[in-house]
Design an enzyme around this catalytic site. Structure first.
Site, short mmCIF file in Angstrom:
data_model
loop_
_atom_site.label_atom_id
_atom_site.label_comp_id
_atom_site.label_asym_id
_atom_site.label_seq_id
_atom_site.Cartn_x
_atom_site.Cartn_y
_atom_site.Cartn_z
NE ARG A 101 -3.75 0.50 1.77
CZ ARG A 101 -5.29 0.58 2.23
NH1 ARG A 101 -5.63 1.46 3.17
NH2 ARG A 101 -6.20 -0.04 1.55
CD GLN A 131 -13.11 -1.56 -1.81
OE1 GLN A 131 -12.28 -1.55 -0.65
NE2 GLN A 131 -14.22 -1.94 -1.58
CG ASP A 222 -13.50 6.55 -1.32
OD1 ASP A 222 -13.39 6.57 -0.12
OD2 ASP A 222 -12.34 6.35 -2.05
CB CYS A 261 -14.09 1.59 -0.88
SG CYS A 261 -13.59 3.41 -0.52
N1 CP Z 1 -11.70 -0.14 1.69
C1 CP Z 1 -10.24 -0.14 2.26
O1 CP Z 1 -9.35 -0.45 1.42
O2 CP Z 1 -10.24 -0.06 3.71
P1 CP Z 1 -8.89 0.15 4.34
O3 CP Z 1 -8.39 1.30 4.05
O4 CP Z 1 -9.35 0.12 5.75
O5 CP Z 1 -7.91 -0.89 4.08
N1 NVA Z 2 -9.79 6.95 -1.72
C1 NVA Z 2 -9.51 6.21 -0.13
C2 NVA Z 2 -9.83 4.90 -0.07
C3 NVA Z 2 -9.63 4.34 1.33
C4 NVA Z 2 -9.72 2.99 1.10
C5 NVA Z 2 -8.24 6.52 0.13
O1 NVA Z 2 -7.40 6.48 -0.81
O2 NVA Z 2 -7.87 7.18 1.24
#
Ligand code: CP
Ligand code: NVA
Length: 302
Positions: A101, A131, A222, A261
């Site tokens: 991530r 997702q 979102d 999400c």
């Molecule tokens: N939807 C999602 O990816 O949530 P997290 O940021 O909690 O992993």
């Molecule tokens: N768009 C959001 C999604 C989190 C799962 C972010 O990147 O923070």
């Protein structure tokens, strides 16, 4: 040739549908442990916080008989300046799959370029493929449509989640309506997805008008400020205020399901009565992260 999962663009519609069918099989399987990947190791390298992605991948791996190691960059030599390439080369000698991530999508691309084991994008600034797979499974279950659903994403249409909806929608022949301020439109995706759209029969429509939700199967939103965009908060709030998903917008759409999400910023992009309301699919959607994570691990780990 190692197969990675960075954006889903690199997967054919048949491969995506295969992962979704396998996810459904996992979901329906009696008894949870299915140790078909026993002895393998998943490495999670996360630059940002996570609830769903971190835990669903960890639990999925555990059910498959795999071990998981979690580390933030600060816990690795990465935090002291070891390169991404050298980190990838080293981790590849120990583990069977890496999920990362990251803030910048180029980081996960660089990891993949130098890794001899599969790399999964566990969210970057541009894409969130895990997702999108859980979203497609949820839409399939709730509407009966694996292909050809009509989905309105309302709000920050340029973010990772919206972009991934567009990608998977193009693969599965959805009508995707990206409804949000012109300043945030993902212009680069339009041409990039044209070949997919031509063969799937799908479409991507960009609109600034919230009234364009009319008749959709799904209203999706979102957060307005994604992780890493905190400095742009005021500008984004001002741009996005008129795109809140509330009861009025849901009624204008007809009888859609509501998806998010998560995590949600309650009272901002969505009101409590929609998020907690009878048309909300968000908890099944969150659960589906687990089933799709298993299918992705089985598909990618030898
Ligand atoms: N939807 C999602 O990816 O949530 P997290 O940021 O909690 O992993
Ligand atoms: N768009 C959001 C999604 C989190 C799962 C972010 O990147 O923070």
């Amino acid at each position: 040739m190692v197969r990675h999962m960075l954006s889903l663009m690199e997967y054919t519609p048949d491969e995506i549908m295969g992962i979704l069918h396998m996810s459904r099989t996992f979901k329906e399987l009696p008894g949870r442990p299915t140790p078909v990947r026993a002895g393998r190791t998943l490495m999670l390298v996360f630059e940002k916080p996570s609830t769903r992605t971190r835990v669903s991948l960890t639990v999925a791996a555990s059910h498959l008989g795999m071990e998981t190691i979690y580390a933030s960059p600060q816990e690795l030599q990465l935090g002291r300046g070891e390169t991404i390439a050298d980190t990838a080369r080293t981790l590849s000698r120990y583990v069977d799959v890496i999920a990362a991530r990251v803030y910048r999508h180029v980081t996960v691309e660089e990891l993949a370029r130098h890794s001899s084991v599969p790399v999964i994008n566990a969210l970057s600034d541009l894409y969130h493929p895990l997702q999108a797979l859980a979203d497609a499974l949820t839409i399939w279950e709730k509407t009966g449509k694996l292909r050809g659903a009509t989905v309105a994403f309302v709000g920050d249409v340029g973010n990772n989640v919206a972009r991934s909806i567009a990608v998977i929608g193009a693969k599965l022949g959805w009508e995707v309506r990206l409804i949000g301020p012109r300043e945030l439109w993902p212009e680069d995706l339009r041409g990039a997805l044209d070949p997919e759209l031509a063969s799937s029969g799908g479409s991507i429509v960009l609109s600034e008008d919230p009234a364009d939700v009319r008749g959709v199967d799904v209203v999706y939103t979102d957060v307005w400020v994604s992780m890493g965009q905190e400095a742009e908060r005021e500008r984004r709030m001002a741009l996005l205020r008129r795109y809140q998903v509330n009861v009025r917008l849901m009624e204008a759409a007809g009888d859609p399901i509501f998806m998010h999400c998560l995590p949600a910023n309650r009272g901002m992009e969505v009101t409590d009565d929609v998020l907690d309301g009878p048309r909300s699919a968000v908890w099944d959607q969150a659960e589906n992260r687990l089933h799709t994570a298993k299918a992705v691990l089985v598909a990618l780990v030898a």
